[in-house]
Design a protein around this motif. Sequence first.
Motif, PDB file in Angstrom:
ATOM      1  N   THR A   7       0.213   3.086  -4.586  1.00 54.56           N
ATOM      2  CA  THR A   7      -0.320   1.804  -4.127  1.00 54.56           C
ATOM      3  C   THR A   7       0.817   0.811  -3.905  1.00 54.56           C
ATOM      4  O   THR A   7       1.948   1.007  -4.374  1.00 54.56           O
ATOM      5  N   VAL A   8       0.447  -0.264  -3.230  1.00 50.90           N
ATOM      6  CA  VAL A   8       1.380  -1.348  -2.982  1.00 50.90           C
ATOM      7  C   VAL A   8       1.864  -1.963  -4.303  1.00 50.90           C
ATOM      8  O   VAL A   8       3.038  -2.301  -4.450  1.00 50.90           O
ATOM      9  N   ALA A   9       0.955  -2.087  -5.277  1.00 47.61           N
ATOM     10  CA  ALA A   9       1.352  -2.634  -6.570  1.00 47.61           C
ATOM     11  C   ALA A   9       2.354  -1.712  -7.256  1.00 47.61           C
ATOM     12  O   ALA A   9       3.264  -2.163  -7.950  1.00 47.61           O
ATOM     13  N   GLY A  12       5.760  -1.955  -5.236  1.00 39.17           N
ATOM     14  CA  GLY A  12       6.311  -3.307  -5.352  1.00 39.17           C
ATOM     15  C   GLY A  12       6.804  -3.837  -4.016  1.00 39.17           C
ATOM     16  O   GLY A  12       6.997  -3.102  -3.052  1.00 39.17           O
ATOM     17  N   GLU A  13       6.978  -5.164  -3.973  1.00 40.37           N
ATOM     18  CA  GLU A  13       7.339  -5.834  -2.723  1.00 40.37           C
ATOM     19  C   GLU A  13       8.651  -5.298  -2.135  1.00 40.37           C
ATOM     20  O   GLU A  13       8.723  -4.984  -0.948  1.00 40.37           O
ATOM     21  N   CYS A  99      -2.017  -8.148   1.598  1.00 42.55           N
ATOM     22  CA  CYS A  99      -2.973  -7.101   1.216  1.00 42.55           C
ATOM     23  C   CYS A  99      -3.127  -7.067  -0.302  1.00 42.55           C
ATOM     24  O   CYS A  99      -2.267  -7.544  -1.035  1.00 42.55           O
ATOM     25  N   PRO A 100      -4.250  -6.503  -0.779  1.00 44.61           N
ATOM     26  CA  PRO A 100      -4.439  -6.373  -2.230  1.00 44.61           C
ATOM     27  C   PRO A 100      -3.456  -5.368  -2.828  1.00 44.61           C
ATOM     28  O   PRO A 100      -2.976  -4.469  -2.136  1.00 44.61           O
ATOM     29  N   GLY A 101      -3.203  -5.522  -4.133  1.00 46.10           N
ATOM     30  CA  GLY A 101      -2.285  -4.617  -4.817  1.00 46.10           C
ATOM     31  C   GLY A 101      -2.733  -3.174  -4.803  1.00 46.10           C
ATOM     32  O   GLY A 101      -1.914  -2.255  -4.837  1.00 46.10           O
ATOM     33  N   GLU A 102      -4.046  -2.943  -4.752  1.00 43.98           N
ATOM     34  CA  GLU A 102      -4.533  -1.561  -4.806  1.00 43.98           C
ATOM     35  C   GLU A 102      -4.520  -0.876  -3.433  1.00 43.98           C
ATOM     36  O   GLU A 102      -4.927   0.287  -3.319  1.00 43.98           O
TER      37      GLU A 102
ATOM     38  N   GLU B 315       8.381 -11.203  -7.828  1.00 42.58           N
ATOM     39  CA  GLU B 315       8.176 -10.130  -6.849  1.00 42.58           C
ATOM     40  C   GLU B 315       6.681  -9.938  -6.679  1.00 42.58           C
ATOM     41  O   GLU B 315       5.950  -9.856  -7.663  1.00 42.58           O
ATOM     42  N   HIS B 316       6.217  -9.854  -5.412  1.00 42.00           N
ATOM     43  CA  HIS B 316       4.784  -9.716  -5.179  1.00 42.00           C
ATOM     44  C   HIS B 316       4.240  -8.403  -5.720  1.00 42.00           C
ATOM     45  O   HIS B 316       4.903  -7.387  -5.670  1.00 42.00           O
ATOM     46  N   TRP B 317       3.020  -8.427  -6.204  1.00 41.34           N
ATOM     47  CA  TRP B 317       2.264  -7.297  -6.749  1.00 41.34           C
ATOM     48  C   TRP B 317       2.832  -6.797  -8.069  1.00 41.34           C
ATOM     49  O   TRP B 317       2.388  -5.816  -8.610  1.00 41.34           O
ATOM     50  N   ARG B 318       3.881  -7.458  -8.619  1.00 42.16           N
ATOM     51  CA  ARG B 318       4.459  -7.024  -9.883  1.00 42.16           C
ATOM     52  C   ARG B 318       4.085  -8.025 -10.958  1.00 42.16           C
ATOM     53  O   ARG B 318       3.880  -9.191 -10.673  1.00 42.16           O
TER      54      ARG B 318
END
Lengths: 318, 318
Positions: A7-9, A12-13, A99-102, B315-318
């Motif tokens: 996932t994006v989470a 990480g960015e 976008c969402p983290g998931e 940091e995004h999503w972290r």
Amino acid sequence: MTTDDGTVAGIGEFGLIRAVTENRRQPPSTLLGPGDDAALVASPDGRVVATTDMLVQGVHFRLDWSTPAQVGRKAVAVNLTDVAAMGAVPTGVLVGLGCPGETPTEVVTGLVDGMWAEAERAGAGLAGGDMVRADQIVVSITALGDLRGRTPVTRAGARRGDVVAVHGRLGWSAAGLAVLGRGFRSPVNVVNAHRFPEPDYTAGPAAAGAGATAMIDVSDGLLADLGHVARASGVGIDVRTDLLDMPRRLVEVGSALGADPLHWVLTGGEDHALAATFPSSGGLPEGWRRIGMVTANENAVTVNGEPYREAPGWEHWR
Amino acid sequence: MTTDDGTVAGIGEFGLIRAVTENRRQPPSTLLGPGDDAALVASPDGRVVATTDMLVQGVHFRLDWSTPAQVGRKAVAVNLTDVAAMGAVPTGVLVGLGCPGETPTEVVTGLVDGMWAEAERAGAGLAGGDMVRADQIVVSITALGDLRGRTPVTRAGARRGDVVAVHGRLGWSAAGLAVLGRGFRSPVNVVNAHRFPEPDYTAGPAAAGAGATAMIDVSDGLLADLGHVARASGVGIDVRTDLLDMPRRLVEVGSALGADPLHWVLTGGEDHALAATFPSSGGLPEGWRRIGMVTANENAVTVNGEPYREAPGWEHWR
């Protein structure tokens, strides 16, 4: 810190930025690409054409109808056609993506892959971007272009007696949307016309070079967008249905769905054809087809001389 | 059609666009403003600096903590400081705005009023935009700038022995966020520092003119952003705490909240100060303060010669 779970989470960015920017090829117009505070894009004309469009999941696209790469292509195409509609050559694209983290990482990399592909098709670079957390997928694209010394073709220059012409397909995206809305996935060439347009980015600069007096990207629907030209120019526009292409495929789909294919052609958005007006004295550039003329009937768009009775196009929140 | 009930759905897309664009003054760099397929912005240098940032309600801002106009100002400021951090002069801003239909119209007009105000403060125009329906308020800003013949100052040019300097405040936004997070609304100068930065857009071009070797907008936090410079340049950077401003106000707020104000100064983001490296042989431009030096300690940022133990930034999503 979390671990990469697809996932994006997880990635990480900074990992995500690496995944969508590393080992990409930029055209010469990208003087500085992603990775710094800002990008640097060539604008040799001394003026830069710039436009921005935001696409929201569930409003502008559905990931059960289109692949992420198709959405990415479309997001870039709808902006680059606005650049071309001024008569400019695309140079650079900037991408905002929420976008969402998931969100699966491959959805984001697919989106951005499609953006790279469409930008490359147009000769432009993906010069920069920003990725953030949001509750739904939101894509915001800014496109830049260069006029190469030409006068920008606005919506405001149409004159009585000019020829009205279009370049590209009309009604196909609306037909594809109707097919998808009924739960079908074919005919695939109709459905794909909704998933992503395939604009010819040379048509706008060619029209500008041929002396087009006004030009617009047909994003909201032919009659709605010609209405923008008519109002900006203080003229009327009459469309002649006998001059419009009516492809057999659209007739078949209309007949299967009990819909009027002419309505798709006149009011369907998102094909991203170009519509322009040209002096009646000259010829039309290659690929442009005459569909009507500019009249003195101030601010009104008519079809075969009569008002068209259906809602003419799309407006947000309405 | 619906009637105007004070919401975005009531006024509709085209009414909303009129409300936020009519009777506005553009600077000379806006050659064509909103209302056509694309804008046209002067880029006399022949290259255009371009950057984009997306701000999401609940992630980047809260409308119970900031007014819409403050959010609009901040959204434009965070982008224009990226332009300034390349050494460029701001010229134009494009706005993408998504929101639910039930959003009060005055929230949107407030947001855009703030954008106009900050763009005007920087000498730039609001050259174009797009407004769409979305589940939450999303603001996407693209900022353009002109280098006026200067070499762009990237993150990659810092050299061992260079002086590290900053322009603008550090730690104030983080302190303001901490105050708001505890439910307080004062001291107002600390809280306002979080609500919107007030960057001096001349500091970046002045640093470029003075020979800055690397520059960055401090958006993620001083140590995090100096880390970007260190990695891009292949150098180390040592920050000396005795050279950092430690305003009495931050000490008082830190003491009231049981927090370490130095931590805010070193790691707090969103003040949008600029950090840059300069050759040790020359002086610093007005308003720039030395805070450390570039070392051979590859890719590492140290504080008084030692690693800093806390998480260095956002940091995004972290």
